[in-house]
Scaffold this active site. Structure first.
Site, PDB file in Angstrom:
ATOM      1  N   HIS A 237      66.634  33.203   8.096  1.00 36.80           N
ATOM      2  CA  HIS A 237      65.200  33.351   8.297  1.00 36.80           C
ATOM      3  C   HIS A 237      64.581  34.243   7.222  1.00 36.80           C
ATOM      4  CE1 HIS A 237      65.374  32.228  12.841  1.00 36.80           C
ATOM      5  NE2 HIS A 237      65.952  31.328  12.056  1.00 36.80           N
TER       6      HIS A 237
ATOM      7  N   CYS B 139      61.152  35.441  15.504  1.00 38.72           N
ATOM      8  CA  CYS B 139      61.969  34.968  16.618  1.00 38.72           C
ATOM      9  C   CYS B 139      62.756  36.159  17.172  1.00 38.72           C
ATOM     10  CB  CYS B 139      62.914  33.863  16.154  1.00 38.72           C
ATOM     11  SG  CYS B 139      64.278  34.475  15.121  1.00 38.72           S
TER      12      CYS B 139
ATOM     13  N   GLU C 259      62.491  36.763   7.430  1.00 40.96           N
ATOM     14  CA  GLU C 259      62.574  38.188   7.736  1.00 40.96           C
ATOM     15  C   GLU C 259      63.984  38.716   7.460  1.00 40.96           C
ATOM     16  OE1 GLU C 259      59.942  36.262  10.994  1.00 40.96           O
ATOM     17  OE2 GLU C 259      61.663  35.706   9.765  1.00 40.96           O
TER      18      GLU C 259
ATOM     19  N   CYS D  69      65.280  37.786  14.604  1.00 42.01           N
ATOM     20  CA  CYS D  69      64.606  38.633  13.618  1.00 42.01           C
ATOM     21  C   CYS D  69      64.001  39.869  14.271  1.00 42.01           C
ATOM     22  CB  CYS D  69      63.548  37.828  12.882  1.00 42.01           C
ATOM     23  SG  CYS D  69      64.263  36.542  11.840  1.00 42.01           S
TER      24      CYS D  69
END
Length: 157
Positions: free
Chosen positions: A77, A105, A79, A108
């Site tokens: 991801h 999410c 992040e 993260c």
């Protein structure tokens, strides 16, 4: 007209998202502290591995809804990549602000809490009830960014 800090950093996060190789959602993230960019990240396959654009998306093939079965995704991801890049270059992100094109999410969110991020500014919602619960329980300030800038608008004819 000079863009605000939020407009400036969010426009860069959107530009970073254009590097994403995810077939489902292009996400960009930027970590800043005291008006200095510390790290950026976008979602895509781990370094040196084939991109989803090349090998396909297992979650898409199995019609897995957003926010579920993250372990089946080969991508890292945005992040997470921003956190990892800061670590690779030895940059502390404790006390920093994360600008991201999408609300984090749960995976993260947990990393951002442990990385001691102080604020998350996100543009688009992402439905993940557990992420919301954890972020609500944390000390992280969560702000929904809404563009008001001429920078985000097409130039006049």
């Amino acid at each position: 007209m000079r863009p605000s800090r939020d407009e400036y950093f969010m426009s860069i996060a959107r530009l970073v998202s254009s590097r994403s190789t995810c077939l489902r959602r292009k996400v960009g993230a930027l970590i800043e502290k005291k008006s200095h960019i510390l790290s950026t990240g976008y979602n895509g396959a781990p370094k040196g591995l084939p991109h989803c654009e090349e090998v396909g998306c297992l979650r898409e093939a199995q019609r897995i809804p957003p926010g579920q079965r993250h372990e089946l995704c080969r991508g890292v991801h945005a992040e997470q990549n921003a956190i990892v890049q800061a670590a690779v270059f030895g940059v502390s992100i404790s006390g920093a602000t994360l600008y991201t094109t999408h609300k984090p999410c749960v995976l993260c969110a947990k990393m951002l809490i442990n990385a001691e991020i102080e604020e998350i500014v996100y543009q688009d919602d992402y439905l993940d009830p557990l992420a919301k619960e954890l972020l609500d329980q944390s000390r992280i300030e969560l702000r929904h960014y809404r563009s008001k800038s001429l920078v985000d608008q097409p130039p006049p004819p």
